[in-house]
Design a protein around this motif. Structure first.
Motif, PDB file in Angstrom:
ATOM      1  N   PRO B   8       8.555  -1.801  -7.499  1.00 52.69           N
ATOM      2  CA  PRO B   8       8.464  -2.320  -8.861  1.00 52.69           C
ATOM      3  C   PRO B   8       7.712  -1.349  -9.763  1.00 52.69           C
ATOM      4  CG  PRO B   8       6.758  -3.297  -7.519  1.00 52.69           C
ATOM      5  CD  PRO B   8       7.553  -2.397  -6.598  1.00 52.69           C
ATOM      6  N   LYS B   9       7.673  -1.623 -11.045  1.00 53.29           N
ATOM      7  CA  LYS B   9       6.899  -0.791 -11.969  1.00 53.29           C
ATOM      8  C   LYS B   9       5.415  -1.097 -11.866  1.00 53.29           C
ATOM      9  CE  LYS B   9      10.468   0.001 -15.442  1.00 53.29           C
ATOM     10  NZ  LYS B   9      10.865  -0.155 -16.860  1.00 53.29           N
ATOM     11  N   HIS B  10       5.106  -2.355 -11.693  1.00 49.90           N
ATOM     12  CA  HIS B  10       3.716  -2.788 -11.581  1.00 49.90           C
ATOM     13  C   HIS B  10       3.587  -3.728 -10.396  1.00 49.90           C
ATOM     14  CE1 HIS B  10       2.845  -1.291 -15.670  1.00 49.90           C
ATOM     15  NE2 HIS B  10       4.012  -1.805 -16.003  1.00 49.90           N
ATOM     16  N   LEU B  11       2.416  -3.673  -9.773  1.00 42.11           N
ATOM     17  CA  LEU B  11       2.158  -4.529  -8.626  1.00 42.11           C
ATOM     18  C   LEU B  11       0.684  -4.893  -8.626  1.00 42.11           C
ATOM     19  CD1 LEU B  11       3.843  -5.629  -6.321  1.00 42.11           C
ATOM     20  CD2 LEU B  11       3.428  -3.526  -5.067  1.00 42.11           C
ATOM     21  N   GLN B  36       0.243  10.273  -4.853  1.00 45.20           N
ATOM     22  CA  GLN B  36      -0.678   9.256  -5.354  1.00 45.20           C
ATOM     23  C   GLN B  36      -1.493   9.876  -6.483  1.00 45.20           C
ATOM     24  OE1 GLN B  36      -4.434   8.562  -3.294  1.00 45.20           O
ATOM     25  NE2 GLN B  36      -3.903   6.410  -3.109  1.00 45.20           N
ATOM     26  N   GLN B  37      -1.599   9.161  -7.595  1.00 46.75           N
ATOM     27  CA  GLN B  37      -2.437   9.622  -8.695  1.00 46.75           C
ATOM     28  C   GLN B  37      -3.538   8.599  -8.942  1.00 46.75           C
ATOM     29  OE1 GLN B  37      -0.669  10.023 -12.649  1.00 46.75           O
ATOM     30  NE2 GLN B  37      -2.056  11.707 -13.129  1.00 46.75           N
ATOM     31  N   SER B  38      -4.767   9.004  -8.668  1.00 46.56           N
ATOM     32  CA  SER B  38      -5.909   8.135  -8.911  1.00 46.56           C
ATOM     33  C   SER B  38      -6.928   8.879  -9.756  1.00 46.56           C
ATOM     34  CB  SER B  38      -6.535   7.686  -7.591  1.00 46.56           C
ATOM     35  OG  SER B  38      -7.003   8.813  -6.870  1.00 46.56           O
ATOM     36  N   GLU B  82      -7.157  -1.835   0.104  1.00 45.38           N
ATOM     37  CA  GLU B  82      -8.545  -1.806  -0.345  1.00 45.38           C
ATOM     38  C   GLU B  82      -8.550  -1.540  -1.852  1.00 45.38           C
ATOM     39  OE1 GLU B  82     -10.422   1.237   1.945  1.00 45.38           O
ATOM     40  OE2 GLU B  82     -10.015   0.249   3.871  1.00 45.38           O
ATOM     41  N   LEU B  83      -9.697  -1.827  -2.470  1.00 47.36           N
ATOM     42  CA  LEU B  83      -9.818  -1.620  -3.910  1.00 47.36           C
ATOM     43  C   LEU B  83      -9.474  -0.173  -4.285  1.00 47.36           C
ATOM     44  CD1 LEU B  83     -13.119  -3.561  -4.706  1.00 47.36           C
ATOM     45  CD2 LEU B  83     -10.761  -4.349  -5.003  1.00 47.36           C
ATOM     46  N   GLY B  84      -9.889   0.751  -3.443  1.00 48.29           N
ATOM     47  CA  GLY B  84      -9.680   2.170  -3.709  1.00 48.29           C
ATOM     48  C   GLY B  84      -8.233   2.623  -3.623  1.00 48.29           C
ATOM     49  N   ASP B  85      -7.355   1.742  -3.170  1.00 52.26           N
ATOM     50  CA  ASP B  85      -5.930   2.097  -3.118  1.00 52.26           C
ATOM     51  C   ASP B  85      -5.254   1.898  -4.461  1.00 52.26           C
ATOM     52  OD1 ASP B  85      -5.763   0.535   0.148  1.00 52.26           O
ATOM     53  OD2 ASP B  85      -6.163   2.644  -0.374  1.00 52.26           O
ATOM     54  N   SER B  86      -5.963   1.309  -5.410  1.00 52.83           N
ATOM     55  CA  SER B  86      -5.402   1.137  -6.753  1.00 52.83           C
ATOM     56  C   SER B  86      -5.112   2.512  -7.339  1.00 52.83           C
ATOM     57  CB  SER B  86      -6.398   0.401  -7.648  1.00 52.83           C
ATOM     58  OG  SER B  86      -6.613  -0.909  -7.181  1.00 52.83           O
ATOM     59  N   ALA B  87      -3.879   2.715  -7.744  1.00 49.15           N
ATOM     60  CA  ALA B  87      -3.452   4.039  -8.207  1.00 49.15           C
ATOM     61  C   ALA B  87      -2.031   3.942  -8.720  1.00 49.15           C
ATOM     62  CB  ALA B  87      -3.516   5.060  -7.068  1.00 49.15           C
ATOM     63  N   PRO B 107       9.376   7.109 -12.461  1.00 49.74           N
ATOM     64  CA  PRO B 107       8.412   6.590 -13.435  1.00 49.74           C
ATOM     65  C   PRO B 107       7.117   6.089 -12.821  1.00 49.74           C
ATOM     66  CG  PRO B 107      10.152   5.007 -13.071  1.00 49.74           C
ATOM     67  CD  PRO B 107      10.547   6.236 -12.318  1.00 49.74           C
ATOM     68  N   GLY B 108       7.084   5.963 -11.502  1.00 48.41           N
ATOM     69  CA  GLY B 108       5.862   5.527 -10.828  1.00 48.41           C
ATOM     70  C   GLY B 108       5.765   4.024 -10.661  1.00 48.41           C
ATOM     71  N   THR B 109       4.973   3.640  -9.673  1.00 48.74           N
ATOM     72  CA  THR B 109       4.599   2.233  -9.464  1.00 48.74           C
ATOM     73  C   THR B 109       3.091   2.154  -9.618  1.00 48.74           C
ATOM     74  OG1 THR B 109       6.417   1.685  -7.963  1.00 48.74           O
ATOM     75  CG2 THR B 109       4.412   0.347  -7.813  1.00 48.74           C
ATOM     76  N   ARG B 110       2.655   1.309 -10.538  1.00 50.55           N
ATOM     77  CA  ARG B 110       1.220   1.152 -10.768  1.00 50.55           C
ATOM     78  C   ARG B 110       0.720   0.001  -9.916  1.00 50.55           C
ATOM     79  NH1 ARG B 110      -1.260   2.027 -16.645  1.00 50.55           N
ATOM     80  NH2 ARG B 110       0.582   3.318 -16.616  1.00 50.55           N
ATOM     81  N   LEU B 111      -0.142   0.339  -8.955  1.00 51.30           N
ATOM     82  CA  LEU B 111      -0.688  -0.660  -8.027  1.00 51.30           C
ATOM     83  C   LEU B 111      -2.121  -0.980  -8.397  1.00 51.30           C
ATOM     84  CD1 LEU B 111      -0.566  -2.299  -5.360  1.00 51.30           C
ATOM     85  CD2 LEU B 111      -1.385  -0.244  -4.192  1.00 51.30           C
ATOM     86  N   LEU B 112      -2.374  -2.263  -8.514  1.00 56.30           N
ATOM     87  CA  LEU B 112      -3.741  -2.730  -8.767  1.00 56.30           C
ATOM     88  C   LEU B 112      -4.145  -3.676  -7.642  1.00 56.30           C
ATOM     89  CD1 LEU B 112      -6.250  -2.863 -10.548  1.00 56.30           C
ATOM     90  CD2 LEU B 112      -5.147  -4.713 -11.839  1.00 56.30           C
ATOM     91  N   VAL B 113      -5.192  -3.322  -6.950  1.00 54.17           N
ATOM     92  CA  VAL B 113      -5.697  -4.153  -5.855  1.00 54.17           C
ATOM     93  C   VAL B 113      -6.969  -4.847  -6.331  1.00 54.17           C
ATOM     94  CG1 VAL B 113      -6.458  -4.204  -3.463  1.00 54.17           C
ATOM     95  CG2 VAL B 113      -4.747  -2.524  -4.186  1.00 54.17           C
ATOM     96  N   LEU B 114      -6.959  -6.176  -6.298  1.00 52.88           N
ATOM     97  CA  LEU B 114      -8.109  -6.952  -6.790  1.00 52.88           C
ATOM     98  C   LEU B 114      -8.906  -7.561  -5.644  1.00 52.88           C
ATOM     99  CD1 LEU B 114      -6.335  -8.764  -9.751  1.00 52.88           C
ATOM    100  CD2 LEU B 114      -7.786  -6.732  -9.853  1.00 52.88           C
TER     101      LEU B 114
END
Lengths: 114, 114
Positions: B8-11, B36-38, B82-87, B107-114
């Motif tokens: 997906p585009k966002h996760l 990976q871009q963080s 993990e939180l640090g995998d957000s990227a 276009p990338g997939t933006r992953l946010l881990v909460l």
């Protein structure tokens, strides 16, 4: 290990003016390839220009050109007639023959002043 | 549009969960790369597949795995998040191997881990 260094975290230029972004790299390889990628606010990575190390002629793509200095391991990007749409992060990247992973610099954020 | 698609585009997910990122290369491209871009690590190469086979590994954690299917699409699996995998996770593709091939990015997939 190959490294790519972009020493200018941020640059700004007046619209219609010319700006040069710097990049240096470290390698012991003789056959390698250099790239400039642009990342606008949309975060898409867009290829701007590429240079083969064996080619002495500097690559040019419309308003974008490079100054490739092989002995100095320098690969700068010149943007002529800067436009508002050029505002983005610019990444210098390197790869070698037989090892296709791209090694990126830390990027330069370019701001265009209207 | 590079021709590379990512879904997906966002996760947004929680720590400890598992997600799958999907990539379809440009038509005719046999090589797929994951990056990976963080904020703290910049753009880093994770892994490369060529025509269904793993070709190169970079800084990919053991919790991460990938594969390329017979139809050449690729999936990146991230587990025990993990939180640090957000990227921002990019897929790129190229025609073949050797280093001279230009990599075109999705276009990338933006992953946010909460």
């Amino acid at each position: 290990a190959q490294t790519v260094t972009q020493s200018q975290p941020e640059m700004s230029v007046q619209e219609a003016e010319t700006v040069t972004l710097s990049c240096t790299y470290d390698t012991s390889e003789s056959d390698y390839y250099l790239f400039w990628y642009k990342q606008p606010p949309s975060r898409q990575m867009i290829l701007v220009i590429r240079q083969e190390a064996y080619k002495q002629q500097n690559a040019t793509e419309n308003r974008f050109s490079v100054n490739f200095q092989k002995a100095a391991k320098s690969f700068s990007l010149k943007i002529s007639d800067s436009q508002l749409g050029d505002a983005a992060m610019y990444f210098c990247a390197y790869t070698t023959f037989g090892n296709e992973k791209l090694t990126f610099g830390t990027g330069t954020r370019l701001t265009i002043i209207p | 549009d590079s021709g590379v698609t990512q879904t997906p585009k966002h996760l947004i997910t929680a720590t400890g969960q598992r997600v799958t990122l999907r990539c379809s290369p440009r038509s005719g491209d046999l090589s797929v790369y994951w990056y990976q871009q963080s904020l703290d690590q910049g753009l880093q190469f994770l892994i490369q597949y060529y025509n269904g086979e793993e070709r190169a590994k970079g800084n990919i954690l053991e919790r991460f795995s990938a594969q390329q299917f017979p139809d050449l699409h690729s999936e990146l699996n991230l587990s025990s998040l993990e939180l640090g995998d957000s990227a921002l996770y990019f897929c790129a593709s190229s025609v073949g191997i050797g280093g001279r091939e230009t990599q075109y990015f999705g276009p990338g997939t933006r992953l946010l881990v909460l």
